[in-house]
Design an enzyme around this catalytic site. Structure first.
Site, PDB file in Angstrom:
ATOM      1  CG  HIS A 126      21.918 -17.764  -8.036  1.00 25.39           C
ATOM      2  ND1 HIS A 126      21.537 -18.778  -8.890  1.00 25.39           N
ATOM      3  CD2 HIS A 126      23.222 -17.504  -8.346  1.00 25.39           C
ATOM      4  CE1 HIS A 126      22.558 -19.121  -9.666  1.00 25.39           C
ATOM      5  NE2 HIS A 126      23.605 -18.351  -9.362  1.00 25.39           N
ATOM      6  CD  GLU A 127      25.561 -14.508  -6.793  1.00 25.28           C
ATOM      7  OE1 GLU A 127      26.646 -15.000  -6.435  1.00 25.28           O
ATOM      8  OE2 GLU A 127      25.185 -14.522  -7.979  1.00 25.28           O
ATOM      9  CG  HIS A 130      27.171 -19.290  -6.239  1.00 24.67           C
ATOM     10  ND1 HIS A 130      27.205 -20.525  -6.838  1.00 24.67           N
ATOM     11  CD2 HIS A 130      26.662 -18.435  -7.172  1.00 24.67           C
ATOM     12  CE1 HIS A 130      26.721 -20.427  -8.079  1.00 24.67           C
ATOM     13  NE2 HIS A 130      26.390 -19.176  -8.301  1.00 24.67           N
ATOM     14  CG  HIS A 136      25.591 -22.251 -11.881  1.00 26.79           C
ATOM     15  ND1 HIS A 136      26.461 -21.538 -12.676  1.00 26.79           N
ATOM     16  CD2 HIS A 136      25.069 -21.363 -10.995  1.00 26.79           C
ATOM     17  CE1 HIS A 136      26.460 -20.264 -12.289  1.00 26.79           C
ATOM     18  NE2 HIS A 136      25.624 -20.133 -11.274  1.00 26.79           N
TER      19      HIS A 136
HETATM   20  N1  TQI Z   1      26.824 -14.085 -11.744  1.00 20.91           N
HETATM   21  C1  TQI Z   1      27.320 -15.377 -11.849  1.00 20.91           C
HETATM   22  C2  TQI Z   1      26.541 -16.302 -10.868  1.00 20.91           C
HETATM   23  O1  TQI Z   1      26.493 -16.012  -9.673  1.00 20.91           O
HETATM   24  C3  TQI Z   1      28.795 -15.502 -11.567  1.00 20.91           C
HETATM   25  C4  TQI Z   1      29.249 -16.850 -12.045  1.00 20.91           C
HETATM   26  C5  TQI Z   1      29.439 -17.216 -13.300  1.00 20.91           C
HETATM   27  C6  TQI Z   1      29.499 -17.989 -11.259  1.00 20.91           C
HETATM   28  N2  TQI Z   1      29.822 -18.533 -13.344  1.00 20.91           N
HETATM   29  C7  TQI Z   1      29.862 -19.022 -12.124  1.00 20.91           C
HETATM   30  C8  TQI Z   1      29.446 -18.222  -9.916  1.00 20.91           C
HETATM   31  C9  TQI Z   1      30.137 -20.297 -11.656  1.00 20.91           C
HETATM   32  C10 TQI Z   1      29.728 -19.501  -9.446  1.00 20.91           C
HETATM   33  C11 TQI Z   1      30.068 -20.545 -10.336  1.00 20.91           C
HETATM   34  O2  TQI Z   1      26.022 -17.280 -11.332  1.00 20.91           O
HETATM   35  S1  TQI Z   1      25.524 -13.597 -12.575  1.00 20.91           S
HETATM   36  C12 TQI Z   1      22.004 -15.269 -11.861  1.00 20.91           C
HETATM   37  C13 TQI Z   1      20.975 -16.023 -12.602  1.00 20.91           C
HETATM   38  C14 TQI Z   1      24.123 -14.198 -11.799  1.00 20.91           C
HETATM   39  C15 TQI Z   1      23.172 -14.883 -12.488  1.00 20.91           C
HETATM   40  O3  TQI Z   1      25.560 -12.212 -12.395  1.00 20.91           O
HETATM   41  O4  TQI Z   1      25.566 -14.076 -13.904  1.00 20.91           O
HETATM   42  C16 TQI Z   1      21.805 -14.975 -10.562  1.00 20.91           C
HETATM   43  C17 TQI Z   1      23.911 -13.890 -10.496  1.00 20.91           C
HETATM   44  F1  TQI Z   1      20.902 -17.272 -12.217  1.00 20.91           F
HETATM   45  F2  TQI Z   1      19.805 -15.495 -12.408  1.00 20.91           F
HETATM   46  F3  TQI Z   1      21.206 -15.965 -13.880  1.00 20.91           F
HETATM   47  C18 TQI Z   1      22.741 -14.276  -9.867  1.00 20.91           C
HETATM   48 CL1  TQI Z   1      20.312 -15.427  -9.793  1.00 20.91          CL
HETATM   49 ZN    ZN Z   2      25.470 -18.590 -10.030  1.00 20.53          ZN
END
Ligand code: TQI
Ligand code: ZN
Ligand code: ZN
Length: 169
Positions: A126-127, A130, A136
């Site tokens: 996922h990261e 980004h 998303h």
């Molecule tokens: N971290 C968020 C994410 O990576 C950080 C974030 C929030 C973000 N809003 C954003 C990044 C908008 C980019 C654009 O999404 S998290 C998941 C999942 C997170 C969540 O820690 O909430 C994953 C990190 F999708 F599983 F909920 C990885 Cl896989």
């Molecule tokens: Zn994300």
């Protein structure tokens, strides 16, 4: 449906060979490093991009590190659950993971008791999306969908992820 960051930032055409490095202080095991390698492969399979590990953290395009709490970039981590990791849009290349999570590595718990297990490879895939410029997605089975249930493993790109990244690269 997939989305991009505002302004649609991406790695430039002239830079398809990206390097990545792990924060040396983390002293990650080969198991963990190869897990990230597999996560990068998911994206290199469907783009012209390649990802190569380098030992120079300062010179790498993509810098991967585990941190706890406030780690100096204005986006402190929050202990168990909540924010799991964050990655910044191109060309930042910063990929930070919350060291306080109960990370699951290849189905095993890296540290702590597994009350709130989070699959590391799923979060890595996922990261990296980004890091490459994907925001998303509204498609629930997409890697870029913004939520995942605890303990779930989701590492395979959905059609939506592939269409998104192929529009960008
Ligand atoms: N971290 C968020 C994410 O990576 C950080 C974030 C929030 C973000 N809003 C954003 C990044 C908008 C980019 C654009 O999404 S998290 C998941 C999942 C997170 C969540 O820690 O909430 C994953 C990190 F999708 F599983 F909920 C990885 Cl896989
Ligand atoms: Zn994300
Ligand atoms: Zn950070």
């Amino acid at each position: 449906h997939y989305e991009f960051f505002p302004g649609k930032p991406r790695w430039p055409e002239s830079k398809t060979e990206l390097t990545y490095a792990f924060l040396p202080e983390n002293q990650l095991s080969e198991n963990v490093k190869s897990l990230f390698g597999r996560a990068f492969e998911r994206w290199s399979e469907v783009t012209p991009l390649t990802f190569t590990e380098t030992t120079s953290y300062s010179r790498a395009d993509l810098k991967i590190g585990f941190f706890s709490g406030d780690h100096g970039d204005g986006e402190p981590f929050d202990g168990v659950l909540g924010t799991l990791a964050h990655a910044f849009s191109p060309p930042a290349g910063r990929f930070h993971l919350d060291g306080d999570e109960n990370w699951v590595i290849d189905g095993n718990f890296l540290n702590g008791s597994p009350v709130s297990a989070v699959d590391l490879e799923s979060v890595a895939v996922h990261e990296i999306g980004h890091l490459l410029g994907l925001g998303h997605s509204s498609v629930e089975n997409a890697i870029m969908y913004p939520t995942i249930s605890s303990g779930t493993r989701k590492v395979e790109l959905a059609n939506d992820d592939v269409l998104g990244i192929q529009e960008l690269y």
